[in-house]
Design an enzyme around this catalytic site. Structure first.
Site, PDB file in Angstrom:
ATOM      1  N   ASP A 120     123.555  77.513 126.845  1.00 29.85           N
ATOM      2  CA  ASP A 120     124.786  77.793 127.580  1.00 29.85           C
ATOM      3  C   ASP A 120     125.965  77.293 126.747  1.00 29.85           C
ATOM      4  O   ASP A 120     126.121  76.078 126.549  1.00 29.85           O
ATOM      5  CB  ASP A 120     124.702  77.037 128.926  1.00 29.85           C
ATOM      6  CG  ASP A 120     125.622  77.603 129.973  1.00 29.85           C
ATOM      7  OD1 ASP A 120     126.687  78.134 129.610  1.00 29.85           O
ATOM      8  OD2 ASP A 120     125.290  77.484 131.178  1.00 29.85           O
TER       9      ASP A 120
ATOM     10  N   ASP B   5     129.881  80.753 128.801  1.00 33.23           N
ATOM     11  CA  ASP B   5     130.605  80.326 129.992  1.00 33.23           C
ATOM     12  C   ASP B   5     132.017  80.942 130.011  1.00 33.23           C
ATOM     13  O   ASP B   5     132.700  80.949 128.991  1.00 33.23           O
ATOM     14  CB  ASP B   5     130.712  78.789 129.942  1.00 33.23           C
ATOM     15  CG  ASP B   5     131.196  78.189 131.249  1.00 33.23           C
ATOM     16  OD1 ASP B   5     130.562  78.425 132.279  1.00 33.23           O
ATOM     17  OD2 ASP B   5     132.228  77.469 131.226  1.00 33.23           O
TER      18      ASP B   5
ATOM     19  N   GLU C  60     129.615  85.196 131.132  1.00 36.58           N
ATOM     20  CA  GLU C  60     130.070  84.974 132.501  1.00 36.58           C
ATOM     21  C   GLU C  60     131.511  85.445 132.590  1.00 36.58           C
ATOM     22  O   GLU C  60     132.376  84.932 131.890  1.00 36.58           O
ATOM     23  CB  GLU C  60     129.976  83.491 132.864  1.00 36.58           C
ATOM     24  CG  GLU C  60     130.285  83.270 134.339  1.00 36.58           C
ATOM     25  CD  GLU C  60     130.693  81.841 134.673  1.00 36.58           C
ATOM     26  OE1 GLU C  60     130.501  81.433 135.822  1.00 36.58           O
ATOM     27  OE2 GLU C  60     131.221  81.149 133.797  1.00 36.58           O
TER      28      GLU C  60
ATOM     29  N   HIS D 195     123.982  77.967 139.685  1.00 40.96           N
ATOM     30  CA  HIS D 195     124.341  76.576 139.994  1.00 40.96           C
ATOM     31  C   HIS D 195     125.738  76.431 140.602  1.00 40.96           C
ATOM     32  O   HIS D 195     126.149  75.324 140.910  1.00 40.96           O
ATOM     33  CB  HIS D 195     124.247  75.766 138.709  1.00 40.96           C
ATOM     34  CG  HIS D 195     125.229  76.258 137.675  1.00 40.96           C
ATOM     35  ND1 HIS D 195     125.127  77.499 137.083  1.00 40.96           N
ATOM     36  CD2 HIS D 195     126.342  75.698 137.187  1.00 40.96           C
ATOM     37  CE1 HIS D 195     126.136  77.668 136.265  1.00 40.96           C
ATOM     38  NE2 HIS D 195     126.903  76.598 136.293  1.00 40.96           N
ATOM     39  N   ASP D 196     126.466  77.535 140.729  1.00 41.84           N
ATOM     40  CA  ASP D 196     127.806  77.488 141.338  1.00 41.84           C
ATOM     41  C   ASP D 196     127.823  78.088 142.739  1.00 41.84           C
ATOM     42  O   ASP D 196     128.866  78.084 143.399  1.00 41.84           O
ATOM     43  CB  ASP D 196     128.809  78.297 140.491  1.00 41.84           C
ATOM     44  CG  ASP D 196     129.041  77.704 139.113  1.00 41.84           C
ATOM     45  OD1 ASP D 196     128.913  76.476 138.967  1.00 41.84           O
ATOM     46  OD2 ASP D 196     129.363  78.470 138.188  1.00 41.84           O
TER      47      ASP D 196
END
Ligand code: TEU
Ligand code: CA
Length: 543
Positions: free
Chosen positions: A96, A196, A245, A319-320
């Site tokens: 990531d 990200d 993302e 995870h968000d």
């Protein structure tokens, strides 16, 4: 460019996956220990959220050094072992890369703070009086997006936390550093990358925004496609699996990011379908999901991306995001049915599916009711903001409990035993109480479990090229209870009907009639077909 259409990615939040030394933190050895479970599930890649040294203000999305592993997760030798053991099982690791910003603890930022011109130019510093930030932009985590540094008499930009300073991509030296980092990890044996918030890297004009929080000036910015092409090409990662993302993006941009002709990325994450329970676009105000909006978004994105030869990463959880069964499904009577229905809805669409740890066993929201149980910087900030805006503690906690990112970050539930088999120590974030009934051990032992259903979906993708490569067309567009679509490849056709309601739902054509007309039931979460759909039923028919 290689296609990743028949692959499935599993997302690991290492801090919460498996602890092996009793410090309450998941670690790399823990992931290695669970590789057989993941191989049995059938996934091809593991996306690990950041494991780099970090002050952990934002759980690793505040990176202090991109070239090594945080000792709390293990050593570089542990990583080598993980890579080799995963490789033996045909599984690749994806890292990531948080390249929009660094932690303010990063060496580059520390040098910038000391007045070193070279490194000041790595970030976005602006002159200005201490009372007036350069623009009125808001941070995604609440409060102004600029921080004043008295010593330098300058402001720096942080679209996220104040300890996450935005990098200046206009500076070719910054881009050269980032390319080097990618080469470094590629050489170590990392097989792919998740980038990200990568559509925020090219800032446009620095102007006040009187209509929004500033995002229209830096989202999908003027040089974003050029920057992506450059780093992908120069670092030699073209052809590896990559996913960007994309925050508040558009279909046109996502087509450009992911169309193989462009040589940017393999695929994109977009989030519009996960905002259909935001009242007036506000994450922090509660609303039941708007099913009509959800259907329209899926239809628009799925058909639109196909038309432009783009490729979606398809997903519900990360995870968000709060847990999907708690959000669009049912955590009571129809827990199992709704979890399976939601899984099929995503996995049979056109795109590469992502499974977030625990999703495959139907994990639910944490439901912590005391703010002291939360660790997430965004949740803690918004707790204060909501209170300052006049909401009572009770109203505030109702919102935090439903919306917090910590809902998905509680430790993985491996067993019914103490600490859920995650750790022998005190977990960094509390466990969900329901691990006694929801856990991997139990799911593995049951042929009719949610886990078994996920395995079946993954197996089908490998067997049926139609799932990976077929076209998609949405049906039942006016029926807000049901999400329905058809996939087609050559002569082969697949129909997917998903009832999103806790009661029965009618279809224009009954599943029984389809069966009479030569369609065959391929998959479902209830036994035989009926004239209508039962609560949260999914029926998949093929011809
Ligand atoms: O998230 C980007 C993002 O804008 C949102 O998902 C955000 O975290 C939140 O949901 C807003 O309500 C990425 C990472 O996935 C996230 O964990 C990081 O905190 C963020 O970037 C900053 O690096
Ligand atoms: Ca540990």
């Amino acid at each position: 460019m290689t296609s990743f259409h028949d692959k499935v990615v599993y997302q690991i939040y290492p801090k919460s996956f498996q602890d092996t030394n009793g410090d309450g933190w998941g670690d790399l050895k823990g992931i290695t220990a669970r590789l057989d479970y993941l191989a049995d599930l059938g996934v091809d890649y593991l996306w690990l959220t950041p494991i780099f040294p970090s002050p952990q203000r934002d759980n690793g999305y505040d990176v202090a050094d991109y070239r090594t592993v945080d000792p709390r997760f293990g050593t570089m030798a542990d990583l080598d072992t993980l890579i080799a053991e995963a490789d033996k099982r045909g599984i690749g690791l994806m890292f990531d890369m948080v390249f929009n910003h660094t932690s303010t603890a990063h060496d580059w930022f520390q040098k910038a703070l000391s007045g070193d011109e070279k490194y000041m130019n790595y970030y976005i510093f602006r002159d200005g009086a201490p009372e007036t930030p350069p623009t009125n932009w808001q941070s995604k985590f609440g409060g102004p997006a600029w921080e004043y540094v008295p010593k330098l008499k300058k402001w720096y930009l942080h679209l996220f936390d104040v300890t996450q300073a935005d990098l200046n991509w206009e500076n070719p030296e910054v881009r050269a550093e980032l390319k080097d980092i990618l080469r470094f990890w590629k050489e170590k044996g990392i097989k792919g990358f998740r980038f990200d918030v990568v559509n925020l890297i090219s800032k446009g004009e620095y102007r006040d925004d009187f209509e929004g929080d500033g995002r229209r000036f830096y989202t999908d910015g003027p040089r974003v496609h050029e920057f992506l092409k450059e780093i992908v090409h120069d670092s030699g990662i073209d052809g590896m699996i990559t996913v960007g993302e994309m925050s508040s993006t558009t279909i046109d941009n996502c087509i450009r990011y992911s169309n193989p002709k462009e040589h940017e990325l393999s695929m994109t994450f977009s989030f519009h379908h996960l905002k259909v329970d935001y009242k007036n676009g506000d994450k922090w105000s509660l609303m039941a999901p708007d099913m009509h909006a959800l259907k329209e978004i899926f239809a628009k994105w799925q058909e639109g991306m196909e038309e432009g030869n783009g490729w979606n990463a398809v997903f519900w959880c990360n995870h968000d995001q709060p847990r999907i069964v708690s959000r669009f499904g049912d955590t009571g009577k129809y827990w199992r049915e709704s979890a399976k229905m939601l899984a099929a809805a995503i996995h049979l669409m056109r795109g590469t599916p992502y499974i977030y740890q625990g999703e495959e066993i139907g994990m639910t929201n944490a439901d912590f009711t005391d703010i002291r149980a939360y660790r997430d910087v965004e949740s803690i900030n918004y707790h204060d903001i909501l209170r300052k805006n006049g909401k009572s503690e009770e109203e505030t906690m109702k919102i935090i409990t439903a919306c917090s990112r910590d809902n998905s970050r509680t430790p993985m539930q491996w067993t019914a035993g103490e600490k859920a088999g995650f750790t022998t120590g005190t977990p960094w974030l509390g466990l969900n109480k329901n691990h006694e009934t929801i856990n991997a051990e139990q799911e593995s032992a049951d042929g009719n479990s949610i886990l078994s259903f996920y395995k079946e979906l993954i197996r089908l993708r490998k067997e049926m090229p139609l799932i990976a490569e077929g076209t998609i067309h949405f049906l039942e567009r006016e029926n807000d209870d049901v999400l329905a679509y058809e996939r087609q490849l050559g002569e082969e056709r697949l129909l997917v009907f998903c009832n999103f309601r806790p009661q029965e739902a009618d279809l224009q054509e009954s599943p029984l009639t389809y069966e009479k007309n030569g369609w065959q039931k391929l998959l479902g979460n209830y036994p035989e077909c009926r004239a209508n759909l039962r609560p949260y039923e999914v029926v998949v028919l093929k011809k």
